[in-house]
Design a protein around this motif. Structure first.
Motif, PDB file in Angstrom:
ATOM      1  N   LEU A 175      -2.629   4.703  -5.712  1.00  0.00           N
ATOM      2  CA  LEU A 175      -2.107   5.528  -6.665  1.00  0.00           C
ATOM      3  C   LEU A 175      -0.665   5.962  -6.364  1.00  0.00           C
ATOM      4  CD1 LEU A 175      -5.244   7.758  -7.032  1.00  0.00           C
ATOM      5  CD2 LEU A 175      -4.565   5.743  -8.378  1.00  0.00           C
ATOM      6  N   GLY A 176       0.211   4.970  -5.444  1.00  0.00           N
ATOM      7  CA  GLY A 176       1.395   5.285  -5.113  1.00  0.00           C
ATOM      8  C   GLY A 176       1.682   6.746  -4.532  1.00  0.00           C
ATOM      9  N   ALA A 177       2.318   7.650  -5.249  1.00  0.00           N
ATOM     10  CA  ALA A 177       2.718   9.011  -4.513  1.00  0.00           C
ATOM     11  C   ALA A 177       1.344  10.089  -4.821  1.00  0.00           C
ATOM     12  CB  ALA A 177       3.829   9.657  -5.381  1.00  0.00           C
ATOM     13  N   ALA A 197      -5.324  11.932  -0.500  1.00  0.00           N
ATOM     14  CA  ALA A 197      -4.080  12.523  -0.927  1.00  0.00           C
ATOM     15  C   ALA A 197      -3.256  11.585   0.034  1.00  0.00           C
ATOM     16  CB  ALA A 197      -3.950  14.005  -0.959  1.00  0.00           C
ATOM     17  N   PRO A 198      -1.930  11.255  -0.134  1.00  0.00           N
ATOM     18  CA  PRO A 198      -1.043  10.730   0.674  1.00  0.00           C
ATOM     19  C   PRO A 198      -0.726  11.507   1.954  1.00  0.00           C
ATOM     20  CG  PRO A 198       0.260  11.649  -1.204  1.00  0.00           C
ATOM     21  CD  PRO A 198      -1.302  11.678  -1.611  1.00  0.00           C
ATOM     22  N   VAL A 199      -0.582  10.658   3.126  1.00  0.00           N
ATOM     23  CA  VAL A 199       0.024  11.494   4.197  1.00  0.00           C
ATOM     24  C   VAL A 199       1.564  11.361   4.036  1.00  0.00           C
ATOM     25  CG1 VAL A 199      -0.395  11.627   6.609  1.00  0.00           C
ATOM     26  CG2 VAL A 199      -2.219  10.846   5.447  1.00  0.00           C
ATOM     27  N   PRO A 200       2.099  12.509   4.064  1.00  0.00           N
ATOM     28  CA  PRO A 200       3.679  12.175   3.883  1.00  0.00           C
ATOM     29  C   PRO A 200       4.295  11.979   5.224  1.00  0.00           C
ATOM     30  CG  PRO A 200       2.930  14.244   2.820  1.00  0.00           C
ATOM     31  CD  PRO A 200       1.980  13.724   3.627  1.00  0.00           C
ATOM     32  N   VAL A 201       5.347  11.133   5.406  1.00  0.00           N
ATOM     33  CA  VAL A 201       6.024  10.737   6.421  1.00  0.00           C
ATOM     34  C   VAL A 201       7.308  10.245   6.087  1.00  0.00           C
ATOM     35  CG1 VAL A 201       4.121  10.003   8.188  1.00  0.00           C
ATOM     36  CG2 VAL A 201       5.389   8.149   6.413  1.00  0.00           C
ATOM     37  N   GLU A 202       8.376  10.129   6.997  1.00  0.00           N
ATOM     38  CA  GLU A 202       9.724   9.803   6.641  1.00  0.00           C
ATOM     39  C   GLU A 202       9.646   8.279   6.682  1.00  0.00           C
ATOM     40  OE1 GLU A 202      14.387  10.203   8.162  1.00  0.00           O
ATOM     41  OE2 GLU A 202      12.995  11.259   8.854  1.00  0.00           O
ATOM     42  N   GLY A 222      -1.660   3.622   7.212  1.00  0.00           N
ATOM     43  CA  GLY A 222      -0.398   3.038   6.583  1.00  0.00           C
ATOM     44  C   GLY A 222       0.775   3.840   6.718  1.00  0.00           C
ATOM     45  N   ALA A 223       0.442   5.251   6.629  1.00  0.00           N
ATOM     46  CA  ALA A 223       1.782   6.008   6.890  1.00  0.00           C
ATOM     47  C   ALA A 223       2.543   5.897   8.049  1.00  0.00           C
ATOM     48  CB  ALA A 223       1.347   7.453   6.673  1.00  0.00           C
ATOM     49  N   ILE A 224       2.058   5.940   9.120  1.00  0.00           N
ATOM     50  CA  ILE A 224       2.503   5.294  10.445  1.00  0.00           C
ATOM     51  C   ILE A 224       3.442   4.213  10.312  1.00  0.00           C
ATOM     52  CG2 ILE A 224       2.160   4.803  12.941  1.00  0.00           C
ATOM     53  CD1 ILE A 224      -0.441   6.618  12.824  1.00  0.00           C
ATOM     54  N   GLU A 238     -13.579   9.406   4.659  1.00  0.00           N
ATOM     55  CA  GLU A 238     -13.185   9.365   5.863  1.00  0.00           C
ATOM     56  C   GLU A 238     -12.490   7.936   6.054  1.00  0.00           C
ATOM     57  OE1 GLU A 238     -15.843  10.470   9.051  1.00  0.00           O
ATOM     58  OE2 GLU A 238     -16.376  12.258   8.052  1.00  0.00           O
ATOM     59  N   VAL A 239     -13.071   6.945   5.658  1.00  0.00           N
ATOM     60  CA  VAL A 239     -12.420   5.621   5.718  1.00  0.00           C
ATOM     61  C   VAL A 239     -11.060   5.825   4.966  1.00  0.00           C
ATOM     62  CG1 VAL A 239     -12.770   3.158   5.043  1.00  0.00           C
ATOM     63  CG2 VAL A 239     -14.673   4.488   5.836  1.00  0.00           C
ATOM     64  N   LEU A 240     -10.957   6.222   3.618  1.00  0.00           N
ATOM     65  CA  LEU A 240      -9.836   6.365   3.122  1.00  0.00           C
ATOM     66  C   LEU A 240      -8.730   7.140   3.949  1.00  0.00           C
ATOM     67  CD1 LEU A 240     -10.405   6.649  -0.669  1.00  0.00           C
ATOM     68  CD2 LEU A 240      -9.895   4.758   0.596  1.00  0.00           C
TER      69      LEU A 240
END
Length: 358
Positions: free
Chosen positions: A235-237, A252-257, A293-295, A284-286
């Motif tokens: 779902l992108g953002a 929900a997304p995991v915000p990173v720079e 992915g965020a890392i 938990e998988v998600l």
């Protein structure tokens, strides 16, 4: 060797700039990395301790030797990776411009074809395909013969009805328009594979190519109607949604720079496979896959950037997210403590009874 994850398809040498934030023509130096989505997914899952392998082809050249060396380095089985003498190993250049969220890819050695599109059906080890815990393929692998027939043969050898408990067949809906004559052609080829797939993963555009335009829920429902057991729509953002016939989960997304947006989806895929194989709840998988992915999005490279389990769980803990498996582990500890307490009480009662008899 029975693979916990076996992927098939694209491999390349990724040439990424050491100069961040400039156009490709202004880059002065580059780094060289293993690339190609299915190969990256195998690397990502290997980082989580899984036995992985990849079915692909390289050129019979120095870059091909380099890719074998990298697969060995990442503990990915390269038994099904062989050279094609007619074509050079594919190379992919990228400009990295995080300030404007631009990461354009430039493919070299893929037109009119590439070694990894020369996989032939008769070359496949179908027993290895059947026995793998997860078999992972991509829509890109369907764009051209003989790769298309090889993918179809692999999926036909692994029907849904023949899967054992804990086995999954995953299709990454990674539609790349430069490899196709039209969306309609891609949709027709995806339709041949979906009857064998238990998990489909894609963003809204990729899902639209596979099953038509619509809301994420409508697209997920169409994938489920095609027989898929888990439909994952990015779902992108807004994060990512996974839907089954009985459950709907949004992470929900995991915000990173963000440093480089490429490779995050492959890290997500490898971690998602790890979670499925671990038997974790879908939520938990998600979360675990999202954090993985965020890392990678916060790092320059793809394969070399794939995180370890400790890195993923540390990020989840830092962001206040549940740690996969922690609830089960706590329950096991509580059960063990209860058993120990009950045993101690029983032993004390027996001692007391013996004293009373004396």
């Amino acid at each position: 060797m029975t693979h916990e994850l076996l992927t098939i398809g694209r491999i390349s040498v990724d040439i990424y700039p050491n100069d961040i934030g400039v156009d490709l023509e202004d880059v002065t130096s580059f780094g060289k990395y293993l690339g190609g989505s299915p190969s990256n997914v195998a690397v990502a899952a290997a980082r989580h301790g899984r036995r992985t392998g990849v079915i692909t082809r390289t050129g019979d050249d120095a870059f091909g030797k380099y890719l074998h060396r990298e697969l060995h380095k990442f503990n990915v089985d390269d038994s099904f990776v062989s050279p094609v003498t007619e074509y050079p190993t594919a190379v992919t250049f990228c400009a990295i411009k995080p300030a404007t969220d631009e990461f354009p890819l430039y493919f070299y050695g893929r037109f009119p074809t590439a070694p990894d599109l020369q996989i032939k059906a008769e070359e496949l080890d179908l027993e290895a395909v059947r026995e793998a815990g997860i078999f992972w393929s991509t829509v890109t692998g369907l764009c051209q013969e003989p790769s298309r027939s090889a993918h179809i043969a692999a999926h036909q050898a692994r029907p849904r009805t023949g899967l054992k408990p804990g086995q999954f067949t995953i299709l990454d809906l990674d539609y790349r328009p430069m490899f196709w004559a039209s969306e309609a052609e891609a949709r027709a080829e995806v339709a041949k594979i979906l009857p064998h797939v238990t998990v489909a993963i894609g963003n809204d555009k990729e899902c639209a190519v596979a099953v038509g335009e619509g809301t994420p829920d409508e697209q997920a429902d169409r994938l489920l109607a095609a027989g898929v057991e888990i439909a994952v729509v990015k779902l992108g953002a807004e994060g990512v949604m996974a839907k089954t016939r009985t459950e709907r989960v949004v992470s929900a997304p995991v915000p990173v720079e963000t440093v480089n947006g490429l490779g995050a989806g492959d890290s997500f895929g490898g971690a998602f496979c790890h979670g499925l194989l671990s038997g974790w709840p879908l939520s938990e998988v998600l979360d675990y896959a999202n954090a993985s992915g965020a890392i990678v999005a916060s790092r320059v490279s793809c394969a070399d950037a794939m995180p370890t389990p400790d890195e993923v769980t540390s990020l989840l803990a830092e962001r206040g997210r549940p740690i996969p498996g922690a609830t089960l582990a706590a329950s096991s500890t509580l059960a063990a403590s209860s058993t120990l307490a009950a045993s101690s009480t029983l032993a004390a009662s027996s001692t007391l009874a013996e004293g009373a008899v004396r």
